[in-house]
Design a protein around this motif. Structure first.
Motif, PDB file in Angstrom:
ATOM      1  N   GLU A 181       0.817  -1.216   0.000  1.00 38.38           N
ATOM      2  CA  GLU A 181       0.000   0.000   0.000  1.00 38.38           C
ATOM      3  C   GLU A 181       0.851   1.266   0.000  1.00 38.38           C
ATOM      4  OE1 GLU A 181      -3.593   1.814  -0.375  1.00 38.38           O
ATOM      5  OE2 GLU A 181      -3.439  -0.345  -0.057  1.00 38.38           O
TER       6      GLU A 181
ATOM      7  N   ALA B  47      -4.762   7.702  -4.777  1.00 38.89           N
ATOM      8  CA  ALA B  47      -5.007   7.931  -3.348  1.00 38.89           C
ATOM      9  C   ALA B  47      -6.502   7.890  -3.067  1.00 38.89           C
ATOM     10  CB  ALA B  47      -4.411   9.268  -2.919  1.00 38.89           C
TER      11      ALA B  47
ATOM     12  N   SER C 158      -2.158  12.006  -6.272  1.00 37.68           N
ATOM     13  CA  SER C 158      -3.546  11.815  -5.881  1.00 37.68           C
ATOM     14  C   SER C 158      -4.345  10.817  -6.708  1.00 37.68           C
ATOM     15  CB  SER C 158      -4.272  13.167  -5.928  1.00 37.68           C
ATOM     16  OG  SER C 158      -4.289  13.637  -7.255  1.00 37.68           O
TER      17      SER C 158
ATOM     18  N   THR D   1       0.813   4.346  -2.732  1.00 39.01           N
ATOM     19  CA  THR D   1       0.580   5.731  -2.332  1.00 39.01           C
ATOM     20  C   THR D   1       1.689   6.652  -2.825  1.00 39.01           C
ATOM     21  OG1 THR D   1      -0.568   4.936  -0.374  1.00 39.01           O
ATOM     22  CG2 THR D   1       0.120   7.218  -0.348  1.00 39.01           C
TER      23      THR D   1
END
Length: 144
Positions: free
Chosen positions: A131, A143, A140, A135
């Motif tokens: 994860e 995300a 974004s 990220t």
């Protein structure tokens, strides 16, 4: 006003002359007018834990529409659309953040993207080691 009326009458007569033979059974359906001047950009992004999308059940899914305005269920649609525009829709060209420190733990996360970007069909799949690595890829877009 007089020129407008003359133009409308001329256009009407021309249309009647050209389209007159198309009456009855030979009348073709009119072409659908484009709903927008923007090429469509609507995506569905999913994420789940596993090695590949074929073997993974999506745990989360969001929608992202970028034209004419940013919208969807993505938590930051405007930022995600701006990031995709900078990468010209190429998910592999998204910037990798170097300010994120991740462990070497292997707990694979699969991200898929399906839909249309600027009128072109998109189908993307990528497996990240964990994860944290997911990220760090882009700011974004992934995300959610």
């Amino acid at each position: 006003m007089r020129n407008t009326a003359r133009w409308a009458a001329t256009l009407g007569l021309t249309a009647a002359t050209l389209c007159g033979p198309l009456t009855g059974a030979t009348l073709a359906a009119p072409a659908a007018a484009p709903a927008s001047l923007y090429a469509p950009s609507a995506l569905v992004l999913t994420t789940g834990h596993g090695e590949s999308a074929a073997l993974t059940t999506p745990e989360r899914a969001v929608t992202l529409s970028c034209a004419p305005t940013a919208s969807g269920t993505h938590p930051a649609p405007a930022q995600a659309c701006a990031e995709l525009r900078l990468a010209d829709g190429d998910f592999n060209a998204l910037d990798v953040r170097d300010d994120v420190m991740c462990t070497k733990e292997y707990n694979p996360v699969v991200v898929t993207v399906d839909g249309v970007w600027r009128g072109q069909r998109v189908s993307y799949e990528r497996t990240f080691a964990n994860e944290c690595v997911k990220t760090s890829f882009g700011v974004s877009v992934f995300a959610f």
